[in-house]
Design an enzyme around this catalytic site. Structure first.
Site, short mmCIF file in Angstrom:
data_model
loop_
_atom_site.label_atom_id
_atom_site.label_comp_id
_atom_site.label_asym_id
_atom_site.label_seq_id
_atom_site.Cartn_x
_atom_site.Cartn_y
_atom_site.Cartn_z
N HIS A 131 -7.99 -5.21 -0.89
CA HIS A 131 -6.72 -4.64 -0.46
C HIS A 131 -5.87 -5.62 0.34
O HIS A 131 -4.64 -5.58 0.27
CB HIS A 131 -7.01 -3.39 0.37
CG HIS A 131 -5.84 -2.48 0.53
ND1 HIS A 131 -5.23 -1.85 -0.53
CD2 HIS A 131 -5.15 -2.07 1.64
CE1 HIS A 131 -4.23 -1.10 -0.09
NE2 HIS A 131 -4.16 -1.21 1.22
N SER A 190 0.84 -1.19 0.00
CA SER A 190 0.00 0.00 0.00
C SER A 190 0.89 1.25 0.00
O SER A 190 1.66 1.45 -0.94
CB SER A 190 -0.96 -0.04 1.19
OG SER A 190 -2.00 0.89 1.05
N ASP A 195 -9.75 -4.04 -5.11
CA ASP A 195 -9.15 -3.16 -4.11
C ASP A 195 -9.81 -1.78 -4.19
O ASP A 195 -9.85 -1.17 -5.25
CB ASP A 195 -7.65 -3.03 -4.36
CG ASP A 195 -6.90 -2.38 -3.21
OD1 ASP A 195 -7.54 -1.70 -2.40
OD2 ASP A 195 -5.67 -2.55 -3.15
#
Length: 693
Positions: free
Chosen positions: A658, A538, A623
């Protein structure tokens, strides 16, 4: 090992130009944003096929790694029960089942245990399943919970009658937080905007009735959440951005009443609230840099009435406060590591005797466990380290002693004595002292620069890297890999100033800290300069992209999970989830100075011709935080620029979000896949026994 690579897919180039600030951004791969378009799906599937072909020959290693990881996990397990009201709640996992079962039993009657929610049943026929939040009504009869079956973090509310197992008609979409009023018939919940996924509304719902909106947050920087004080006297409505917060309260016995603000929001000031005997206790950075504790009567809650209970500790950020009738626990970080300070409360509700809970390892994680009972005289806390499995202790406030209640069993021959951890500090080039945590297997490591080194980093949002135990990590440690965790600026290990020193117009400190941490470890003999792997996800994927652009020859292997690499295009698109709220972390590129600075490090915008490390870039189609097209575009562009034969792989999970796969066995297979890639590229032998001391 020399790898003969198949031919990678080539993405079409369709230049899209964005004029801004007297210059122009060109994006040749913007068309990959067309989610669901046949040519996009075909391209992503081609990338997956190329990744599978490139990883051909590692199947046996992947299976070996998966089996090793699984051997260290107790598949049939049960959590330590906690009590709430007349019930004890616990969670069970069963061998062969991907998901947990949530159970309860009448206090003291284990024979009457019953399942209240089986996630395996919810997951039947679904490629993905996640339970977002759960809350049992105070009378114990109803369970409210939320589920996401795509990975997009879009949760649906359901209410279950625990006496009949029937689902009620009461439901809602895009639900975030939930809380029951004491009447057990009124539920409050927050919902998110469909496009930006910002939690911007709170509803009150009487069961069987139409929900009523009670609050709407118009400021796009803020998200809403609901909760209640530990003593159950007040319901809480909390609004927060990355830098500012505001809390509203309502007397819990009057759920049809109105919320009232505790203290109106002030930019760059944060506070959170609990209640005890007519006073709100407030942890805040008002008139402080590292947070302090104040209190105020419930009848006069503005900042002018706040009286200090615990002063700010400049060198020890106050991260949390757990408040009870007879004591409270203040959680601090000293030199970046957690410490708990337990204070008795006198008749006036002010702190008396202080006792500290401290921990034995040089690098560890510790925080409060489930503590529901406001009247408690004991405190449960969880502890684990890089070498010790998770444990739950009960601290007796009167005697100051801790009792071990449960230590997670690690099967498969695990012996903690075989592993060692260290906590080191190095001086960055600007003189700042930066911590690094290490773990390795004692009999597989010599401090002579010969070990493969694996460095993990994040460094954003004020998030402190957790230093917990990882069963999956043992497969690497047993092969002689040294694992390092760089606590770089932008994280939260040393409080808000540490975060501030690695965000906005100081973001480059995050990247240089990581590079210098790696160089420091190599100088000190912890790793082989030719065998360095790095990993981040991320915002940590942004870190990966930035440091590879800055110093590609330092790293041999990169694993980048759901990486935020297309900083400029994402932060210029206010219709995307998170963008506006993220201005407080990265800056607003609609402003010239921020635009120039962000563009100077944005990984996608700074790709250049030359050799690069072996790279595995991972994303998920659903995501909602870092859209799949960011890593897809990044890989497509890098393919046109890279030289050399190091593999560049993109793997897209077409059924997740995610956090990757939702099932626990599927998730372990993903880890084994990543580890196989890293070990192959580092030239590490495939078996533990092959590693020399």
């Amino acid at each position: 090992m020399k790898i003969t690579l198949p031919v990678p897919p080539v993405a079409e180039r369709e230049p899209k130009k964005t004029p801004i600030h007297g210059t122009e951004l060109q994006d040749d791969y913007a068309w990959l944003r067309e989610k669901g378009a046949p040519r996009v799906t075909a391209y992503l599937e081609a990338e997956n096929a190329y990744t599978a072909a490139t990883m051909s020959g590692t199947e046996e290693l992947q299976k070996k790694l998966y089996d090793e990881i699984l051997s260290h996990i107790k598949e049939d397990d049960v959590s330590l029960p906690y009590r709430e009201g007349q019930w004890e709640y616990l969670t069970r996992t069963e061998k062969g089942k991907q998901y947990a079962r949530f159970c309860r039993r009448p206090a003291g009657k284990p024979e009457e245990e019953a399942v209240i929610l089986d996630v395996n049943v919810l997951a039947e026929g679904q490629p993905f399943m996640d339970v977002g939040t759960m809350s049992v009504s105070l009378d114990g009869k109803l369970l409210a919970y939320t589920t996401d079956n795509t990975g997009f973090r879009q949760y649906t509310l359901a209410v279950k009658n625990l006496e009949t197992a029937e689902l009620l008609v009461d439901t809602a979409e895009r639900v975030g937080s939930i809380v029951w009023a004491p009447d057990s018939a009124t539920l409050f919940y927050s919902t998110e905007d469909e496009q930006t996924k910002r939690s911007d509304r709170v509803f009150r719902k009487s069961l069987g009735a139409v929900p009523v909106e009670v609050f709407h947050e118009e400021d796009e920087r803020f998200n809403l959440g609901v909760g209640r004080t530990r003593d159950r006297k007040y319901l809480l409505l909390e609004a927060g951005s990355h830098t500012t917060s505001e809390t509203w309260v309502m007397e819990a016995t009057d759920p049809t009443g109105a919320f009232r603000v505790v203290a109106e929001r002030v930019d760059d000031e944060e506070y959170d609230v609990d209640h005890r005997e007519g006073f709100f206790y407030i942890r805040t950075n008002h008139d402080a840099e590292q947070f302090r504790l104040v209190r105020t009567p419930v009848t006069a809650t503005g900042r002018a009435h706040w009286v200090e209970v615990l002063a700010e500790q400049k060198e020890a950020p106050l991260e949390d406060v757990d408040l009870f009738r007879g004591f409270f626990v203040a959680s601090y970080r000293e030199r970046g590591l957690p410490v708990m300070r337990v204070f008795s409360l006198d008749d006036q509700g002010l702190p008396g005797e202080r006792k500290d809970i401290r921990f034995p390892d040089p690098a560890y994680e510790a925080d409060g466990d489930v503590n529901k009972d406001f009247e408690a005289t004991t405190y449960r806390y969880a502890y684990q380290s890089l070498v010790r499995p998770p444990s739950v202790f009960e601290y007796d406030v009167q005697t100051g002693t801790s009792t071990l209640l449960k230590e997670h069993e690690v099967p498969g021959g695990f012996d903690a004595a075989l592993y060692a951890s260290e906590r080191l500090w190095f001086a960055a080039k600007d003189g700042t002292e930066v911590p690094v945590s290490l773990v390795y297997r004692r009999d597989r490591f010599k401090k002579n620069g010969s070990a493969p080194l694996y460095v993990y980093g994040y460094g954003s949002y004020g998030y402190a890297l957790p230093l917990g135990f990882g069963p999956s990590r043992l497969a690497l440690l047993d092969r002689g890999v040294v694992m390092a965790y760089a606590h770089i600026r932008g994280g939260g290990e040393l409080g808000d100033p540490w975060h501030d020193a690695g965000k906005m117009m100081e973001k480059r400190n995050t990247f240089t800290d990581f590079i210098e941490a790696t160089e420091f470890l190599l100088r000190e003999g912890y790793g082989d300069p030719k065998r360095v792997a790095i990993e981040g996800g991320s915002a940590g994927g942004l870190l990966m992209g930035a440091v590879v652009n800055m110093q590609p020859d330092l790293f041999r292997v990169v694993v980048s999970h759901v990486p935020f690499v297309d900083v400029m295009n994402t932060m210029l698109d206010a219709t995307l989830p998170l963008t506006v709220a993220e201005y407080e972390e990265w800056g607003n590129p609609n402003e010239q100075a921020a635009f120039d600075y962000m563009r100077s490090y944005s990984p996608y915008d700074n790709l250049h011709a030359g050799a690069c490390p072996a790279m595995l870039v991972k994303t998920s189609l659903n995501d909602s935080q870092v859209m799949y097209w960011e890593p897809a575009k990044y890989v497509a562009k890098l393919r046109t620029l890279k030289t050399g034969d190091a593999p560049l792989l993109l793997h897209v999970n077409m059924d997740a979000g995610h956090g990757g796969a939702s099932g626990r066995y599927d998730y372990l297979k993903e880890i084994a896949f990543d580890d196989a890639f890293v070990l192959r590229e580092l030239g590490v032998e495939s078996t533990r026994e092959a590693v020399s001391g």
